[in-house]
Structure formats: structure tokens, C-alpha cells
Design an enzyme around this catalytic site. Structure first.
Site, mmCIF file in Angstrom:
data_model
loop_
_atom_site.group_PDB
_atom_site.id
_atom_site.type_symbol
_atom_site.label_atom_id
_atom_site.label_comp_id
_atom_site.label_asym_id
_atom_site.label_seq_id
_atom_site.Cartn_x
_atom_site.Cartn_y
_atom_site.Cartn_z
ATOM 1 N N PRO A 1 0.782 -1.241 0.000
ATOM 2 C CA PRO A 1 0.000 0.000 0.000
ATOM 3 C C PRO A 1 0.816 1.295 0.000
ATOM 4 C CG PRO A 1 -0.916 -1.567 1.571
ATOM 5 C CD PRO A 1 0.388 -2.140 1.100
ATOM 6 N N THR B 1 3.216 2.179 -5.303
ATOM 7 C CA THR B 1 3.352 3.623 -5.468
ATOM 8 C C THR B 1 3.655 4.205 -4.094
ATOM 9 O OG1 THR B 1 1.729 3.639 -7.247
ATOM 10 C CG2 THR B 1 2.195 5.746 -6.183
ATOM 11 N N LYS C 1 6.034 8.581 -11.927
ATOM 12 C CA LYS C 1 4.656 8.165 -11.636
ATOM 13 C C LYS C 1 3.836 9.336 -11.061
ATOM 14 C CE LYS C 1 1.170 5.629 -9.975
ATOM 15 N NZ LYS C 1 0.204 4.861 -10.712
HETATM 16 P P1 NAD Z 1 -4.402 -3.548 -2.009
HETATM 17 O O1 NAD Z 1 -4.696 -2.896 -0.708
HETATM 18 O O2 NAD Z 1 -5.504 -4.239 -2.742
HETATM 19 O O3 NAD Z 1 -3.191 -4.605 -1.851
HETATM 20 C C1 NAD Z 1 -2.123 -4.440 -0.975
HETATM 21 C C2 NAD Z 1 -1.840 -5.798 -0.327
HETATM 22 O O4 NAD Z 1 -0.667 -5.689 0.482
HETATM 23 C C3 NAD Z 1 -2.977 -6.278 0.576
HETATM 24 O O5 NAD Z 1 -3.401 -7.561 0.155
HETATM 25 C C4 NAD Z 1 -2.334 -6.305 1.963
HETATM 26 O O6 NAD Z 1 -2.824 -7.349 2.792
HETATM 27 C C5 NAD Z 1 -0.877 -6.501 1.614
HETATM 28 N N1 NAD Z 1 0.066 -6.118 2.677
HETATM 29 C C6 NAD Z 1 0.088 -4.965 3.398
HETATM 30 N N2 NAD Z 1 1.135 -4.975 4.252
HETATM 31 C C7 NAD Z 1 1.783 -6.146 4.052
HETATM 32 C C8 NAD Z 1 2.930 -6.746 4.623
HETATM 33 N N3 NAD Z 1 3.628 -6.131 5.593
HETATM 34 N N4 NAD Z 1 3.315 -7.952 4.184
HETATM 35 C C9 NAD Z 1 2.610 -8.592 3.215
HETATM 36 N N5 NAD Z 1 1.501 -8.087 2.635
HETATM 37 C C10 NAD Z 1 1.095 -6.874 3.052
HETATM 38 O O7 NAD Z 1 -3.766 -2.395 -2.929
HETATM 39 P P2 NAD Z 1 -3.617 -2.393 -4.526
HETATM 40 O O8 NAD Z 1 -4.794 -1.722 -5.138
HETATM 41 O O9 NAD Z 1 -3.214 -3.753 -4.974
HETATM 42 O O10 NAD Z 1 -2.385 -1.378 -4.694
HETATM 43 C C11 NAD Z 1 -1.038 -1.775 -4.396
HETATM 44 C C12 NAD Z 1 -0.112 -0.646 -4.789
HETATM 45 O O11 NAD Z 1 -0.285 -0.366 -6.191
HETATM 46 C C13 NAD Z 1 -0.390 0.673 -4.052
HETATM 47 O O12 NAD Z 1 0.840 1.279 -3.746
HETATM 48 C C14 NAD Z 1 -1.197 1.474 -5.057
HETATM 49 O O13 NAD Z 1 -1.063 2.881 -4.893
HETATM 50 C C15 NAD Z 1 -0.570 1.011 -6.372
HETATM 51 N N6 NAD Z 1 -1.450 1.133 -7.542
HETATM 52 C C16 NAD Z 1 -2.738 0.732 -7.495
HETATM 53 C C17 NAD Z 1 -3.536 0.851 -8.618
HETATM 54 C C18 NAD Z 1 -4.990 0.408 -8.594
HETATM 55 O O14 NAD Z 1 -5.732 0.722 -9.549
HETATM 56 N N7 NAD Z 1 -5.436 -0.311 -7.578
HETATM 57 C C19 NAD Z 1 -3.018 1.379 -9.809
HETATM 58 C C20 NAD Z 1 -1.664 1.758 -9.863
HETATM 59 C C21 NAD Z 1 -0.890 1.621 -8.710
#
Ligand code: NAD
Length: 295
Positions: A66, A94, A169
Site C-alpha cells: 500500500p 506507489t 509516476k
Molecule cells: P491492495 O490494498 O488491494 O493490496 C495491498 C496488499 O498488500 C494487501 O493484500 C495487503 O494485505 C498486503 N500487505 C500490506 N502490508 C503487508 C505486509 N507487511 N506484508 C505482506 N503483505 C502486506 O492495494 P492495490 O490496489 O493492490 O495497490 C497496491 C499498490 O499499487 C499501491 O501502492 C497502489 O497505490 C498502487 N497502484 C494501485 C492501482 C490500482 O488501480 N489499484 C493502480 C496503480 C498503482
């Protein structure tokens, strides 16, 4: 057999890990969420009980977490001490530029190659393997990372040294937010002046007002059928994530004393929109705040 460790299998990471499996990689997965982990196991990954266990013996490590605090904790607490010295470390989350640079420097201090490789493209692009990766890191680290990133995306571009991927980004997304708000304002004004939305689109999309926000992601329903505006602004790129990226952009701008008044205005508008309940909607739904139709 050598494997890729994948930490963080949420909305984005699950699709990315599945594409590595499809490409023939053995994926060792870890997520704090059992639900997320179970989905990746169903997609062909092997589940591990900690990041430390997942990275042992890995040829490559991918993280999709996250925010900066999670990235710092996982790398400094578990990955650096357990990943093989010849592994390539790729953080695709990100996060803020300062943390990306600090974690990259810490990796170098441990003799490990690391890149920051945030993505453009949402959940559908992660699942479809069509992400764009913006990569920061030494040329040798980029060369090691590229084959893995190519299996999860359509474009892999080196932006510069450590932290440059995150810089690219947030600059891109700040421009996207400003462009979207400007596009929304133009459609709102056009309507009040009696112009039909499709007619305005037909003119402006071929004139100097043209932009990605207009021609690929039009905030009014109709002109671009695939845009979230045609699905009541569901799916797409959530306003909450846009606000996150704008905050990162403003924080970075403050650090280098860059003047970003339009970015600051965009951040204030998305803050307001999210506070009014728009956080889960696609970011183009901000047109509803501007035309007075929100809730
Ligand atoms: P999400 O919340 O769905 O997934 C994050 C995952 O990380 C969760 O499953 C959580 O349990 C896990 N997690 C958190 N702390 C952890 C740890 N210490 N050890 C192991 N796992 C851990 O978020 P997402 O939508 O998949 O986004 C992930 C990243 O991608 C973010 O930084 C976001 O800004 C970026 N991003 C997202 C999108 C989008 O459309 N969702 C697009 C571009 C970039």
C-alpha cells in the site's frame, strides 16, 4: 528451482503474480491477508508464512504494497536479511520518492540490486499483463529487472536512478488529475452554454483541447463507451488512489521547492470529493462535484 517471491497480493499484486505463473515462473507468495494469499494459490503460486520465508533462495523479489511505511518495514525487516545477494529486488508499489530512495540506498548498502518500478494502469491492466512500468535504478539493476517486468506489462521504461520511477509516476498522475479536472470543467461549461456533449467532444477532440482525459476516458457518458462514466463511474481508478498520488506529488514538490499550484488545487478538490463520499468512485466522477449533481 529458483523462484520469484511476491509480497502483497491485493487488487494489483494478485493479477501480476498470476501473470508470472502464466509465463512459467515459480512464484512464492506472501500476504498478511489469508484471502489474498488463497487467491494467488488458486492462480498457481505457493503460499509462505512470512516475507522472510518467501524470499529465501529467490532469484527475484516483487513487492506490491500500500504505502512507503509498508515497503520500508518489509524490506528492512525481512527481505534484506533473507534474499540471496544476487537477487533483483523490485518494488512496484506507489510510494513517496524519499522512501524509495532511502530503501534503494539501503539495498545498495547491503550489496543488493533494487529498482523502484511503479505502474501505470489499474486492476484490469494488472490482470491483463498490460501495465506500464516506470523504473528507477542503476542500469545493471534495470537490465536484471526488465525480463520479469515485461512478463507483467506492455511497456518497461527506465526513468533514471533510484527514485526516478516514483518521480515519473507522481508527475504523470498529477498531470492526469489536473487534466481531468480541466476536461470536466470544459464539459460542464459547454452544457451550461447549450452545447451538446457529443458535439463538444467531436470538436474539442480534434482541436487543441484534446487530451487523454477526453479521448480515452471522457468524464461524460456517451462519447467514449469504455470510459467509467458509462458505468456510473464504477471501476477504473478510484478517487481515493488519485488523492493518494496527489499527496505524494505535493510532498515531493515541497521537498524540492517546486511550484505546483494546479496540483495543489487538484489535491484540494479530490480531498473535498472524497470527504463527500466519492473516494470509491472512478476519479472522473469529480465532474459530479463540478456540475452540482453529486449526491
Ligand atoms: P491492495 O490494498 O488491494 O493490496 C495491498 C496488499 O498488500 C494487501 O493484500 C495487503 O494485505 C498486503 N500487505 C500490506 N502490508 C503487508 C505486509 N507487511 N506484508 C505482506 N503483505 C502486506 O492495494 P492495490 O490496489 O493492490 O495497490 C497496491 C499498490 O499499487 C499501491 O501502492 C497502489 O497505490 C498502487 N497502484 C494501485 C492501482 C490500482 O488501480 N489499484 C493502480 C496503480 C498503482
Amino acid at each position: 528451482m529458483a523462484h520469484v517471491a511476491f509480497i502483497g497480493l491485493g487488487n494489483m499484486g494478485s493479477g501480476m503474480a498470476a501473470n508470472l505463473v502464466k509465463a512459467g515462473r515459480t512464484v512464492h507468495a506472501f500476504d498478511l491477508s489469508q484471502t489474498a494469499l488463497a487467491k494467488s494459490v488458486a492462480d498457481g503460486a505457493k503460499a509462505f508464512t512470512s516475507a522472510a520465508e518467501a524470499v529465501k533462495g529467490a532469484e527475484a523479489v516483487v513487492t506490491m504494497l500500500p504505502a512507503g511505511k509498508h515497503v520500508r518495514a518489509v524490506y528492512e525487516g525481512e527481505i534484506f536479511a533473507n534474499a540471496p545477494k544476487n537477487a533483483i529486488l523490485m518494488d512496484c508499489s506507489t510510494i513517496d520518492v524519499a522512501t524509495a530512495k532511502a530503501v534503494g540506498a539501503a539495498a545498495a548498502g547491503q550489496g543488493l540490486a533494487m529498482v523502484d518500478a511503479p505502474v501505470s494502469g489499474g486492476i484490469a491492466a494488472a490482470a491483463g499483463g498490460t501495465l506500464t512500468f516506470m523504473v528507477g535504478g542503476a542500469e545493471a539493476a534495470f537490465a536484471k529487472a526488465e525480463p520479469y517486468l515485461k512478463q507483467m506489462g506492455k511497456a518497461v521504461i527506465r526513468a533514471g536512478e533510484s527514485g526516478a520511477g516514483q518521480a515519473a509516476k507522481i508527475c504523470n498522475n498529477m498531470l492526469l488529475a489536473v487534466g481531468m479536472i480541466g476536461t470536466c470543467e470544459a464539459f460542464v461549461l459547454a452544457e451550461k452554454l447549450g452545447l451538446d456533449a457529443q458535439t463538444f467532444f467531436d470538436i474539442s477532440s480534434k482541436a487543441s483541447g484534446q487530451s487523454w482525459s477526453m479521448t480515452s476516458y471522457c468524464p461524460v457518458p456517451g462519447p467514449v463507451p469504455a470510459a467509467p462514466s458509462n458505468r456510473d463511474y464504477e471501476g477504473g481508478f478510484a478517487a481515493a488512489l488519485m488523492l493518494k498520488d496527489l499527496k505524494l506529488a505535493l510532498e515531493a514538490a515541497q521537498g524540492v521547492e517546486a511550484s505546483v499550484p494546479m496540483g495543489a488545487q487538484a489535491e484540494a478538490l479530490y480531498q473535498l470529493f472524497n470527504g463527500l463520499g466519492g473516494a470509491g468512485k472512478d476519479f472522473s466522477a469529480i465532474i459530479k462535484l463540478l456540475n452540482g449533481s453529486w449526491r
